[in-house]
Design a protein around this motif. Structure first.
Motif, PDB file in Angstrom:
ATOM      1  N   THR A 155       0.845  -1.188   0.000  1.00  0.00           N
ATOM      2  CA  THR A 155       0.000   0.000   0.000  1.00  0.00           C
ATOM      3  C   THR A 155       0.891   1.252   0.000  1.00  0.00           C
ATOM      4  N   ILE A 156       0.338   2.339  -0.452  1.00  0.00           N
ATOM      5  CA  ILE A 156       1.102   3.590  -0.513  1.00  0.00           C
ATOM      6  C   ILE A 156       1.543   4.020   0.886  1.00  0.00           C
ATOM      7  N   SER A 157       0.624   3.938   1.842  1.00  0.00           N
ATOM      8  CA  SER A 157       0.959   4.382   3.203  1.00  0.00           C
ATOM      9  C   SER A 157       2.074   3.522   3.809  1.00  0.00           C
ATOM     10  N   ASP A 158       1.991   2.200   3.593  1.00  0.00           N
ATOM     11  CA  ASP A 158       3.028   1.318   4.132  1.00  0.00           C
ATOM     12  C   ASP A 158       4.388   1.615   3.513  1.00  0.00           C
ATOM     13  N   GLN A 159       4.412   1.827   2.192  1.00  0.00           N
ATOM     14  CA  GLN A 159       5.683   2.102   1.523  1.00  0.00           C
ATOM     15  C   GLN A 159       6.276   3.433   1.961  1.00  0.00           C
ATOM     16  N   VAL A 160       5.415   4.422   2.180  1.00  0.00           N
ATOM     17  CA  VAL A 160       5.904   5.714   2.660  1.00  0.00           C
ATOM     18  C   VAL A 160       6.490   5.564   4.060  1.00  0.00           C
ATOM     19  N   ASN A 161       5.777   4.827   4.942  1.00  0.00           N
ATOM     20  CA  ASN A 161       6.266   4.619   6.310  1.00  0.00           C
ATOM     21  C   ASN A 161       7.589   3.849   6.315  1.00  0.00           C
ATOM     22  N   GLU A 162       7.679   2.821   5.458  1.00  0.00           N
ATOM     23  CA  GLU A 162       8.911   2.038   5.389  1.00  0.00           C
ATOM     24  C   GLU A 162      10.074   2.877   4.875  1.00  0.00           C
ATOM     25  N   ALA A 163       9.797   3.721   3.883  1.00  0.00           N
ATOM     26  CA  ALA A 163      10.858   4.586   3.351  1.00  0.00           C
ATOM     27  C   ALA A 163      11.332   5.580   4.405  1.00  0.00           C
ATOM     28  N   CYS A 164      10.388   6.151   5.159  1.00  0.00           N
ATOM     29  CA  CYS A 164      10.760   7.101   6.216  1.00  0.00           C
ATOM     30  C   CYS A 164      11.571   6.408   7.313  1.00  0.00           C
ATOM     31  N   ALA A 165      11.154   5.187   7.669  1.00  0.00           N
ATOM     32  CA  ALA A 165      11.877   4.452   8.703  1.00  0.00           C
ATOM     33  C   ALA A 165      13.284   4.108   8.241  1.00  0.00           C
ATOM     34  N   TYR A 166      13.420   3.746   6.994  1.00  0.00           N
ATOM     35  CA  TYR A 166      14.751   3.399   6.472  1.00  0.00           C
ATOM     36  C   TYR A 166      15.659   4.623   6.422  1.00  0.00           C
ATOM     37  N   MET A 167      15.125   5.744   5.921  1.00  0.00           N
ATOM     38  CA  MET A 167      15.941   6.956   5.793  1.00  0.00           C
ATOM     39  C   MET A 167      16.329   7.527   7.150  1.00  0.00           C
ATOM     40  N   SER A 168      15.458   7.363   8.126  1.00  0.00           N
ATOM     41  CA  SER A 168      15.761   7.889   9.456  1.00  0.00           C
ATOM     42  C   SER A 168      16.516   6.872  10.326  1.00  0.00           C
ATOM     43  N   GLY A 169      16.595   5.618   9.862  1.00  0.00           N
ATOM     44  CA  GLY A 169      17.260   4.583  10.653  1.00  0.00           C
ATOM     45  C   GLY A 169      16.434   4.124  11.834  1.00  0.00           C
ATOM     46  N   ASP A 170      15.129   4.343  11.782  1.00  0.00           N
ATOM     47  CA  ASP A 170      14.259   4.019  12.910  1.00  0.00           C
ATOM     48  C   ASP A 170      13.807   2.561  12.834  1.00  0.00           C
ATOM     49  N   PHE A 171      14.762   1.644  12.957  1.00  0.00           N
ATOM     50  CA  PHE A 171      14.443   0.217  13.002  1.00  0.00           C
ATOM     51  C   PHE A 171      15.619  -0.510  13.655  1.00  0.00           C
ATOM     52  N   SER A 172      15.329  -1.704  14.170  1.00  0.00           N
ATOM     53  CA  SER A 172      16.369  -2.512  14.828  1.00  0.00           C
ATOM     54  C   SER A 172      16.307  -3.930  14.288  1.00  0.00           C
ATOM     55  N   VAL A 173      17.455  -4.600  14.285  1.00  0.00           N
ATOM     56  CA  VAL A 173      17.534  -5.980  13.799  1.00  0.00           C
ATOM     57  C   VAL A 173      18.162  -6.866  14.873  1.00  0.00           C
ATOM     58  N   ASP A 174      17.870  -8.163  14.788  1.00  0.00           N
ATOM     59  CA  ASP A 174      18.463  -9.117  15.738  1.00  0.00           C
ATOM     60  C   ASP A 174      19.805  -9.621  15.220  1.00  0.00           C
ATOM     61  N   GLU A 175      20.366 -10.648  15.903  1.00  0.00           N
ATOM     62  CA  GLU A 175      21.683 -11.149  15.512  1.00  0.00           C
ATOM     63  C   GLU A 175      21.683 -11.802  14.136  1.00  0.00           C
ATOM     64  N   ASN A 176      20.483 -12.176  13.653  1.00  0.00           N
ATOM     65  CA  ASN A 176      20.387 -12.782  12.325  1.00  0.00           C
ATOM     66  C   ASN A 176      20.122 -11.756  11.220  1.00  0.00           C
ATOM     67  N   GLY A 177      19.933 -10.521  11.627  1.00  0.00           N
ATOM     68  CA  GLY A 177      19.665  -9.475  10.637  1.00  0.00           C
ATOM     69  C   GLY A 177      18.202  -9.265  10.347  1.00  0.00           C
ATOM     70  N   ASN A 178      17.330  -9.937  11.112  1.00  0.00           N
ATOM     71  CA  ASN A 178      15.890  -9.771  10.922  1.00  0.00           C
ATOM     72  C   ASN A 178      15.369  -8.597  11.762  1.00  0.00           C
ATOM     73  N   ILE A 179      14.354  -7.967  11.272  1.00  0.00           N
ATOM     74  CA  ILE A 179      13.771  -6.826  11.985  1.00  0.00           C
ATOM     75  C   ILE A 179      13.131  -7.316  13.280  1.00  0.00           C
ATOM     76  N   LEU A 180      13.415  -6.615  14.375  1.00  0.00           N
ATOM     77  CA  LEU A 180      12.883  -7.019  15.672  1.00  0.00           C
ATOM     78  C   LEU A 180      11.392  -6.727  15.786  1.00  0.00           C
ATOM     79  N   THR A 181      11.003  -5.556  15.355  1.00  0.00           N
ATOM     80  CA  THR A 181       9.589  -5.189  15.446  1.00  0.00           C
ATOM     81  C   THR A 181       8.903  -5.598  14.149  1.00  0.00           C
ATOM     82  N   VAL A 182       8.061  -6.615  14.254  1.00  0.00           N
ATOM     83  CA  VAL A 182       7.376  -7.136  13.070  1.00  0.00           C
ATOM     84  C   VAL A 182       5.893  -6.829  13.196  1.00  0.00           C
ATOM     85  N   GLY A 183       5.394  -6.114  12.241  1.00  0.00           N
ATOM     86  CA  GLY A 183       3.983  -5.747  12.281  1.00  0.00           C
ATOM     87  C   GLY A 183       3.108  -6.621  11.413  1.00  0.00           C
TER      88      GLY A 183
END
Length: 259
Positions: A155-183
């Motif tokens: 969806t447009i809203s999801d892609q915009v949110n994901e792009a903003c999170a990526y550009m701002s670095g607002d995400f975390s990953v575990d030791e395997n490189g997977n995103i910790l917060t999964v929606g």
């Protein structure tokens, strides 16, 4: 003195000579005057006539020249090919290129390789697992020709949110490189969408699970559970039922703790 041939009267040659001189002297004078008086008028008329004729001839020449130029211009215009308008062709080519580029982008956008084309972290881990890790359900989906967007609706809203999170670095990953917060969560309606799975077939496949009569993880006494309570597409699946039971754990799975 001389004699006259007719009357015999003597002829005075001197008188004759004098008369001739008088006549000769008077004649030239009168003739020259008359001639000079007449010549200027005739000469002027002649010059005027010649001037008028020259002017008329010149005007006629100019008219003929202008007519000739007009005729030559008309002939040149007819001889020259009409200039074609090229802008419709240019616009058509640009539209074709844009449509082709848009179609190509749309096809690429639906491929898993699009996901990590820009967002290498954290998407590399997911895309590599999709293609290479046979222990993951993502790889099982890949073998069934199921792409990312068939589960992850873009969806447009999801892609915009994901792009903003990526550009701002607002995400975390575990030791395997997977995103910790999964929606993303998957219930039965999600997994059966588009006839991907048929729950009656799934229940039949796990009836009497582990050789135990009446045991079926997909026919829970707790009612309808989320598929994602047990199944992890990009990680290790976990048998949620064993939080209470002690059922057979599929290969590669973990078992829920009884704490």
């Amino acid at each position: 003195m001389a004699e006259s041939k007719e009357g015999g009267q003597p002829i005075d040659r001197e008188e004759i000579d004098q008369g001739s001189r008088v006549t000769q002297e008077g004649q030239p004078s009168g003739s020259a005057a008359a001639t000079r008086a007449e010549q200027p008028s005739g000469s002027a008329a002649t010059r005027l006539g010649q001037s008028d004729g020259a002017a008329a001839a010149q005007a006629e020449g100019h008219g003929a020249s202008a007519g000739g130029h007009d005729g030559a211009a008309a002939a040149h215009a007819q001889a020259q090919p009409k200039k074609r308008r090229h802008w419709p062709i240019v616009v058509g080519v640009v539209l074709v290129v844009l449509v082709a580029a848009g179609a190509g982008f749309f096809v690429w956008h639906n491929q898993p390789s699009f996901c990590n084309a820009i967002c290498h972290s954290p998407m590399d881990n997911y895309v590599n697992g999709y293609y290479e890790d046979s222990s993951l359900l993502a790889n099982t989906h890949m073998k069934a020709n199921v792409t990312c967007l068939e589960c992850h609706e873009a969806t447009i809203s999801d892609q915009v949110n994901e792009a903003c999170a990526y550009m701002s670095g607002d995400f975390s990953v575990d030791e395997n490189g997977n995103i910790l917060t999964v929606g993303v969560s998957a219930d039965q309606s999600f997994c059966t969408n588009g006839a991907c799975h048929n729950m009656d077939d799934v229940k039949a496949a796990t009836a009497n699970w582990g050789g135990e009569e009446g045991v079926n993880p997909h026919d829970s006494h707790q009612g309808t559970l989320y598929c994602s309570d047990c199944h992890s597409v990009h990680g290790t699946s976990n048998l949620y039922c064993n939080a209470c039971h002690d059922w057979k754990v599929p290969d590669g799975w973990t078992s829920a703790s009884k704490e």
